[in-house]
Enzyme design. Structure first.
Site, short mmCIF file in Angstrom:
data_model
loop_
_atom_site.label_atom_id
_atom_site.label_comp_id
_atom_site.label_asym_id
_atom_site.label_seq_id
_atom_site.Cartn_x
_atom_site.Cartn_y
_atom_site.Cartn_z
N LYS A 141 12.62 -25.12 -93.24
CA LYS A 141 13.25 -23.96 -93.87
C LYS A 141 12.89 -23.93 -95.35
O LYS A 141 12.81 -24.98 -96.01
CB LYS A 141 14.77 -24.05 -93.68
CG LYS A 141 15.55 -22.87 -94.24
CD LYS A 141 17.04 -23.04 -93.95
CE LYS A 141 17.86 -21.92 -94.54
NZ LYS A 141 19.32 -22.06 -94.24
N SER B 80 21.25 -18.08 -92.44
CA SER B 80 20.06 -17.94 -93.25
C SER B 80 18.84 -18.68 -92.71
O SER B 80 17.73 -18.52 -93.24
CB SER B 80 20.35 -18.44 -94.68
OG SER B 80 20.70 -19.81 -94.68
N SER C 179 24.94 -20.90 -91.20
CA SER C 179 23.51 -20.58 -91.32
C SER C 179 22.58 -21.35 -90.39
O SER C 179 21.40 -21.02 -90.29
CB SER C 179 23.04 -20.77 -92.77
OG SER C 179 23.52 -19.73 -93.57
#
Length: 466
Positions: free
Chosen positions: A81, A155, A179
């Site tokens: 990520k 996210s 997230s």
């Protein structure tokens, strides 16, 4: 197994194939890079791929395999990520990079490299990782492989989309209010929000004042467990005194557990789309059929986690932006959140953090009677791409809060939560639920999720774009 099919088998199966020599690390990495090049122009799941570095890492990993070395992810391609530093690359956090390329890897990336994992790229996130959708003014929208008009969540949306699309079998995520669990549920993959302190975060161990932690996403439970064995802190990983591996826990029988089916959130009992409520009830019945006791009851928290979350979230965003050389580069609604956070005094923040211990005491008593909590995931369908495009802070925050009220409580308390796929809605979009346990109960959640997966497997389903 054909190498193209192996992309859909998950990271743990890929590791097994590498160990038995049925595929080489170089061949697997080349297949991953081909798949990435094929689908990323449509999905926008990756900000950047590290093709040349990945090929070099795959060659080095194969040498280690040939020498007889074994680790849970040796030679396995993984995605990272875009909130973790990868040496030599900027960390974008969804917008224009604020800092030069990182001089060294973040602790998690360093552990992945040491274990021989092949890092193939940085995955997309929303601006400063704030939202449960992955769409920015700078980089556009990341799309859900199951429905390209819909968000993959956020996210960690790029990571979840990359797994669901068969690019990688495992990826890193982070979770400050859902997230990891939100995009896992949106994309029909497994995600694990870990206990606060289990995985080292580097210089910011208390990101968003203790709300945010790092956690793995995988195609299967075993994939996330294998990553956890690589990146978790050994001392913290001892948890409840069990020294077994997380990967072994995913295959272990959890025994007969006492499960609390909880419908209440700090916002009360939200309106849940009928097919998602039915899926949660059906999951409860399936867990009963597996030998568990499931009772409808709610943790004794009431509305108390709500101000806890809001104070730490808003102040955390404010503190984050205060470190940036160019805060004017972030989106307007992000700056508005930071402006609210700047109005929160240090004393209020300190009292809020101190109040967490009382909530923890209540939950310790609750977990004396129950082993796991079962809750819905999203209360409605994944939002369409563009729904919040250009919207202000208040509209965006209010809109997304109604869809994900079951997640933030467990960030406040720092407890682990697993997102488990349980079906599909009438449009073919994934539906998921959440399993929550007390601090450091990751093995318990992995065992329960693994048992559920064996009885009701989900990884064989592929999106139409496959």
């Amino acid at each position: 197994m054909d190498v193209e099919e192996l992309l859909w088998a998950g990271a743990d199966a890929q590791a097994a194939a590498l160990r038995d020599g049925s595929v080489s690390a170089v061949g697997l990495t080349e297949a991953v890079l081909r798949r990435l090049d094929q689908v990323n122009p449509v999905l926008n799941a990756f900000r950047i791929s590290y093709a040349d570095a990945a090929r070099d890492a795959a060659k080095a990993a194969q040498q280690r395999i040939d020498a007889g070395e074994r680790t849970p992810l040796l030679g396995v391609p993984v995605a990272v990520k875009d909130d973790l530093d990868v040496a030599g690359d900027v960390t974008g956090m969804g917008g224009r990079p604020q800092f030069p390329p990182a001089e060294r890897d973040s602790p998690v990336v360093a552990r992945l490299r040491a274990a021989g994992a092949v890092i193939v790229g940085h995955t997309r996130v929303p601006d400063r990782c704030l939202w449960p959708f992955t769409e920015t003014l700078t980089h556009g929208a990341t799309r859900n492989p199951w429905g390209l008009d819909h968000t993959p969540g956020g996210s960690s949306g790029g990571s979840a989309a990359a797994i669901a699309a068969g690019i990688v079998g495992v990826a890193t995520g982070s979770d400050g209010g859902g997230s990891v669990r939100v995009p896992a549920g949106a994309c029909g993959v497994f995600g694990l929000k870990t206990t606060r302190g289990l995985i080292p975060s580097g210089d910011d161990e208390e990101h968003w004042h203790g709300l945010s932690v790092i956690g793995p996403l995988g195609r299967k439970v075993a994939d996330a467990a294998a990553m956890l064995d690589v990146v978790a802190d050994l001392r913290a990983a001892l948890g409840e005194g069990d020294t077994g591996t997380y990967r072994a826990a995913a295959d272990a029988d959890p025994g007969s557990l006492r499960i609390a089916l909880s419908w209440r959130t700090p916002l009360g009992k939200p309106i849940i789309e009928a097919q998602r409520k039915r899926a949660t009830l059906e999951t409860a019945d399936r867990l009963r059929a597996l030998g568990h006791t499931v009772e409808e009851t709610d943790p004794p928290l009431g509305a108390a986690p709500l101000p806890q979350f809001l104070v730490r979230y808003f102040r955390g965003v404010s503190d984050d932006l205060a470190t940036l050389p160019h805060p004017e580069w972030v989106e307007t609604r992000t700056r508005r959140i930071a402006a609210v956070g700047r109005r929160i005094p240090d004393g209020t923040l300190a009292r809020t953090r101190a109040a967490e211990s009382e909530l923890d005491s209540r939950m310790r008593a609750f977990f004396a009677d129950y082993d796991v909590i079962l809750q819905p995931g999203w209360t409605g369908r994944q939002p369409r791409v563009g729904r919040y495009h250009g919207r202000g802070m208040s509209t965006t925050f209010a809109g997304v809060s109604m869809g994900i009220p079951y997640f933030p409580t467990w960030n406040v308390l720092g407890y682990p939560g697993a997102a488990v796929p349980v079906g599909f809605d009438s449009l073919g979009l994934p539906i998921g639920v959440q399993l929550v346990g007390p601090a450091f109960a990751e093995r318990r959640l992995l065992s329960l999720a693994g048992q559920y997966e064996r009885a009701h497997p989900w990884a064989g389903h592929r999106p139409a774009m496959a």
